[in-house]
Motif scaffolding. Structure first.
Motif, mmCIF file in Angstrom:
data_model
loop_
_atom_site.group_PDB
_atom_site.id
_atom_site.type_symbol
_atom_site.label_atom_id
_atom_site.label_comp_id
_atom_site.label_asym_id
_atom_site.label_seq_id
_atom_site.Cartn_x
_atom_site.Cartn_y
_atom_site.Cartn_z
ATOM 1 N N THR A 162 59.046 36.511 41.679
ATOM 2 C CA THR A 162 58.540 37.500 40.555
ATOM 3 C C THR A 162 59.867 37.501 39.472
ATOM 4 O O THR A 162 59.519 37.704 38.356
ATOM 5 C CB THR A 162 58.506 38.787 41.351
ATOM 6 O OG1 THR A 162 57.386 38.745 42.401
ATOM 7 C CG2 THR A 162 58.162 39.903 40.444
ATOM 8 N N ALA A 163 60.875 37.489 39.871
ATOM 9 C CA ALA A 163 62.168 37.557 39.060
ATOM 10 C C ALA A 163 62.080 36.379 38.068
ATOM 11 O O ALA A 163 62.470 36.534 37.057
ATOM 12 C CB ALA A 163 63.455 37.740 39.861
ATOM 13 N N PHE A 164 61.604 35.145 38.665
ATOM 14 C CA PHE A 164 61.736 33.941 38.002
ATOM 15 C C PHE A 164 60.536 34.242 36.795
ATOM 16 O O PHE A 164 60.649 33.758 35.755
ATOM 17 C CB PHE A 164 61.124 32.833 38.798
ATOM 18 C CG PHE A 164 60.984 31.481 37.936
ATOM 19 C CD1 PHE A 164 62.118 30.841 37.605
ATOM 20 C CD2 PHE A 164 59.957 31.179 37.939
ATOM 21 C CE1 PHE A 164 62.005 29.622 36.862
ATOM 22 C CE2 PHE A 164 59.671 29.836 37.314
ATOM 23 C CZ PHE A 164 60.645 29.301 36.575
ATOM 24 N N PHE A 169 58.704 35.641 31.058
ATOM 25 C CA PHE A 169 58.132 36.557 30.252
ATOM 26 C C PHE A 169 58.995 37.282 29.158
ATOM 27 O O PHE A 169 58.722 37.515 28.077
ATOM 28 C CB PHE A 169 57.214 37.633 30.887
ATOM 29 C CG PHE A 169 56.006 36.648 31.691
ATOM 30 C CD1 PHE A 169 55.460 35.523 31.321
ATOM 31 C CD2 PHE A 169 55.538 37.428 33.099
ATOM 32 C CE1 PHE A 169 54.412 35.002 32.058
ATOM 33 C CE2 PHE A 169 54.545 36.460 33.808
ATOM 34 C CZ PHE A 169 53.938 35.709 33.130
ATOM 35 N N THR A 170 60.128 37.663 29.854
ATOM 36 C CA THR A 170 60.981 38.363 28.907
ATOM 37 C C THR A 170 61.602 37.640 27.755
ATOM 38 O O THR A 170 61.464 37.939 26.477
ATOM 39 C CB THR A 170 62.272 39.032 29.793
ATOM 40 O OG1 THR A 170 61.647 39.663 30.818
ATOM 41 C CG2 THR A 170 63.284 39.680 28.864
ATOM 42 N N PHE A 171 62.005 36.386 28.130
ATOM 43 C CA PHE A 171 62.601 35.446 26.911
ATOM 44 C C PHE A 171 61.302 35.174 25.937
ATOM 45 O O PHE A 171 61.790 35.350 24.994
ATOM 46 C CB PHE A 171 62.996 34.191 27.739
ATOM 47 C CG PHE A 171 63.243 33.102 26.490
ATOM 48 C CD1 PHE A 171 64.643 33.219 25.943
ATOM 49 C CD2 PHE A 171 62.436 32.110 26.103
ATOM 50 C CE1 PHE A 171 65.050 32.194 25.023
ATOM 51 C CE2 PHE A 171 62.758 31.356 25.387
ATOM 52 C CZ PHE A 171 63.955 31.166 24.645
ATOM 53 N N GLY A 251 64.181 32.001 33.336
ATOM 54 C CA GLY A 251 63.623 32.197 34.645
ATOM 55 C C GLY A 251 64.475 32.000 35.891
ATOM 56 O O GLY A 251 64.578 32.867 36.970
ATOM 57 N N LEU A 252 65.357 30.847 35.680
ATOM 58 C CA LEU A 252 66.132 30.476 36.660
ATOM 59 C C LEU A 252 67.446 31.596 36.879
ATOM 60 O O LEU A 252 67.951 31.662 37.925
ATOM 61 C CB LEU A 252 66.649 29.032 36.397
ATOM 62 C CG LEU A 252 65.746 27.951 36.804
ATOM 63 C CD1 LEU A 252 66.419 26.459 36.202
ATOM 64 C CD2 LEU A 252 65.487 27.787 38.255
ATOM 65 N N MET A 258 68.717 37.356 41.392
ATOM 66 C CA MET A 258 68.126 38.278 42.620
ATOM 67 C C MET A 258 68.630 37.597 43.585
ATOM 68 O O MET A 258 69.035 38.353 44.523
ATOM 69 C CB MET A 258 66.658 38.035 42.440
ATOM 70 C CG MET A 258 66.064 38.431 43.607
ATOM 71 S SD MET A 258 65.783 40.292 43.522
ATOM 72 C CE MET A 258 64.596 40.638 42.002
ATOM 73 N N VAL A 259 69.159 36.369 43.650
ATOM 74 C CA VAL A 259 69.570 35.590 45.042
ATOM 75 C C VAL A 259 71.149 36.439 45.050
ATOM 76 O O VAL A 259 71.421 36.709 46.282
ATOM 77 C CB VAL A 259 69.588 34.152 44.862
ATOM 78 C CG1 VAL A 259 70.534 33.486 45.856
ATOM 79 C CG2 VAL A 259 68.287 33.609 44.829
#
Length: 281
Positions: A162-164, A169-171, A251-252, A258-259
Motif C-alpha cells: 500500500t505504501a508503494f 500515486f502521490t508522485f 514508491g520504493l 514503511m520498512v
C-alpha cells in the motif's frame, strides 16, 4: 496475465465507423454491426489512439480486423493470437501486449491476484522468519503461534505494498500537468499495477526449490516485478520513461520508509532487504 482471442474481449464492438477497407472482396456479405457504446473504448496497441471497435463481424463467421486511422496498422493484432503468445509478450514487457491486456480485454481478477501475490510474499517472509528462529524443543509452545506469525507477515506485506502504491500515486499527482485536459485514470492504474505484480507468484517456486542461488533468484524476481510495474505505468498513463522511472523510485522510497518504521518499532518484518542479506545457504 495474458488473455487472447475474441473470448477475452470486452462486450460490445462499437459501430461500423472507423473501419478501414481491408483486403479481399466482401461483396454479397451482409455486415452485422452491433450498437455503439460510448463507454466502451478500445485502444490501438501500436499508437495508443482510441478506437471504436477491434474487428467487424460479418455473416458466416467472416471477421475483419479494424485498421487504426492514425497509424494505419491493425488496432489489436493480439485478438487472433494464442493466450500463451500474449503471455510471453507480456513477460517480455512489450507495450503492445500490455495495451491489449489493459484496454482491450475484460479481466476481473485484480483483487484475487493481489491477495494471492500477498500470500506468496507473506509465505516468503514467514519462511525466512522460521528459518532464522529454529527451535527443536518439542515442548516449545511458541510453535503454536507460528500461524499468527504468518498472518502478521501478510498484514505487513499488505501495508508495504500500500505504501508503494501511495508513493507512486502521490508522485504522479504532483507531477500531473495543471493544464492537462484529461485527468489520469488512477483506478485503471491501480488495476494495472496489481496485474503487473504477477511476478511475485515466482516467489513460491524459488523457496520450494531452495538452492545456492535462491537469494539471486529473489533479487531477479524483485527486479522483474518493478520492471513490469514500470511498463504498466508508462502504458496506462501514456507518459515517458523518465516519469515512470521516477514514479517507481517514489514508491520504493515510501515502501522503504514503511520498512524503517516497522524496524524502529522492533517488528521482525522479514522485508526483502533483510531476506537478501540474512540468508546463508
Amino acid at each position: 496475465m495474458g488473455t487472447g482471442g475474441r473470448s477475452g474481449l470486452r462486450p460490445g464492438k462499437g459501430n461500423t465507423e472507423g473501419v478501414a477497407a481491408g483486403k479481399g472482396n466482401t461483396d454479397g456479405v451482409a455486415a452485422a454491426p452491433t450498437a455503439a457504446s460510448a463507454s466502451c473504448q478500445y485502444r490501438c496497441i501500436e499508437c495508443n489512439q482510441e478506437a471504436k471497435e477491434l474487428y467487424r463481424d460479418y455473416n458466416h463467421g467472416v471477421l475483419k480486423i479494424t485498421i487504426c486511422k492514425s497509424c494505419q496498422k491493425p488496432v489489436d493484432k493480439y485478438i487472433e493470437y494464442d493466450p500463451v503468445i500474449i503471455l510471453i509478450n507480456a513477460i517480455l514487457c512489450k507495450a503492445q501486449a500490455y495495451r491489449h491486456i489493459l484496454f482491450n480485454t475484460k479481466i476481473n481478477m485484480h483483487g484475487k491476484l493481489c491477495i494471492f501475490c500477498l500470500l506468496c510474499e507473506a509465505y516468503l517472509r514467514w519462511w525466512q522468519l522460521q528459518d532464522s528462529n529454529q527451535n527443536t524443543d518439542p515442548n516449545d509452545f511458541i510453535r503454536y503461534a507460528k500461524e499468527w506469525d504468518f498472518y502478521r507477515m501478510f498484514a505487513i506485506a499488505s501495508l508495504e505494498q500500500t505504501a508503494f502504491f501511495i508513493g507512486i500515486f502521490t508522485f504522479l499527482w504532483v507531477e500531473r500537468p495543471m493544464t492537462a485536459k484529461k485527468k489520469p485514470n488512477f483506478i485503471l492504474l491501480l488495476k494495472a499495477l496489481l496485474l503487473s505484480s504477477y511476478g511475485k507468484l515466482l516467489l513460491i517456486p524459488a523457496v520450494i526449490w531452495e538452492h545456492d542461488y535462491t537469494p539471486l533468484c529473489l533479487r531477479l524476481i524483485k527486479i522483474f516485478v518493478l520492471t513490469s510495474n514500470f511498463q504498466a505505468i508508462r502504458v496506462t498513463l501514456n507518459i515517458n520513461r523518465k516519469l515512470s522511472f521516477l514514479a517507481i523510485l517514489s514508491g520504493l522510497l515510501m515502501e522503504s520508509t514503511m520498512v524503517y518504521f516497522f524496524q524502529r518499532m522492533e517488528w521482525d518484518v522479514g522485508s526483502d532487504c533483510a531476506i537478501y542479506k540474512s540468508q546463508d545457504f
